[in-house]
Design a protein around this motif. Structure first.
Motif, mmCIF file in Angstrom:
data_model
loop_
_atom_site.group_PDB
_atom_site.id
_atom_site.type_symbol
_atom_site.label_atom_id
_atom_site.label_comp_id
_atom_site.label_asym_id
_atom_site.label_seq_id
_atom_site.Cartn_x
_atom_site.Cartn_y
_atom_site.Cartn_z
ATOM 1 N N PRO A 2 72.175 31.535 39.100
ATOM 2 C CA PRO A 2 72.783 31.356 40.422
ATOM 3 C C PRO A 2 74.090 30.570 40.370
ATOM 4 C CG PRO A 2 70.894 29.926 40.172
ATOM 5 C CD PRO A 2 70.966 30.766 38.933
ATOM 6 N N THR A 4 77.090 29.047 43.132
ATOM 7 C CA THR A 4 77.374 28.735 44.527
ATOM 8 C C THR A 4 78.710 29.347 44.905
ATOM 9 O OG1 THR A 4 76.155 26.660 44.368
ATOM 10 C CG2 THR A 4 77.707 26.884 46.201
ATOM 11 N N GLU A 20 77.976 28.543 52.461
ATOM 12 C CA GLU A 20 77.760 28.682 51.026
ATOM 13 C C GLU A 20 76.540 29.560 50.792
ATOM 14 O OE1 GLU A 20 79.438 24.485 49.219
ATOM 15 O OE2 GLU A 20 77.283 24.818 49.218
ATOM 16 N N GLU A 22 74.057 31.287 47.412
ATOM 17 C CA GLU A 22 73.723 31.286 45.991
ATOM 18 C C GLU A 22 73.570 32.738 45.570
ATOM 19 O OE1 GLU A 22 73.130 28.544 43.866
ATOM 20 O OE2 GLU A 22 73.956 27.319 45.474
ATOM 21 N N ASP A 24 73.525 35.475 42.011
ATOM 22 C CA ASP A 24 73.497 35.648 40.564
ATOM 23 C C ASP A 24 74.656 36.516 40.121
ATOM 24 O OD1 ASP A 24 71.175 34.159 40.146
ATOM 25 O OD2 ASP A 24 69.881 35.890 40.482
ATOM 26 N N ALA A 78 75.765 29.272 35.540
ATOM 27 C CA ALA A 78 74.954 28.491 36.471
ATOM 28 C C ALA A 78 75.634 27.157 36.740
ATOM 29 C CB ALA A 78 73.561 28.264 35.895
ATOM 30 N N ARG A 81 81.043 26.664 40.901
ATOM 31 C CA ARG A 81 81.328 26.807 42.323
ATOM 32 C C ARG A 81 82.497 27.771 42.458
ATOM 33 N NH1 ARG A 81 78.574 23.492 45.466
ATOM 34 N NH2 ARG A 81 80.010 23.522 47.203
#
Length: 102
Positions: A2, A4, A20, A22, A24, A78, A81
């Motif tokens: 994930p 963000t 926001e 999440e 993948d 992961a 951002r």
């Protein structure tokens, strides 16, 4: 993994008003594809007919512009951002701008 993704206000109606999300993905391109699967219509707002990011959309990975990385092939991991930032037109002297008072 994930990542963000920060969603700008004009696109939040497509993400259930979330600022926001999440998502993948291993690259920016896969993030956009996965966002489209979860939030239909968002890819059309981000990319043109050829699949390239629209020129008035800026995408950053941890504050770095993807145009100076590998574009949509830029890798994400992961904890990264990703920020989607629409360009804002404007400047001095135009309608609503500062006028020359010389």
């Amino acid at each position: 993994m994930p990542v963000t993704v920060r969603i700008p206000t004009p696109l939040r109606k497509l993400t259930e008003n979330r600022s926001e999300i999440e998502i993948d993905g291993e690259t920016v391109e896969s993030l956009i594809g996965n966002m489209e699967a979860s939030y239909p219509g968002i890819k059309d707002r981000l990319c043109d007919e050829s699949g390239k990011v629209r020129r008035f959309i800026n995408i950053y990975i941890n504050e770095e512009d993807i145009r100076f990385l590998d574009g949509t092939d830029s890798a994400v991991k992961a904890g990264d951002r990703v920020s989607i930032v629409p360009a804002i037109a404007g400047g001095l002297g135009g309608p609503g701008g500062q006028q020359d008072r010389g």
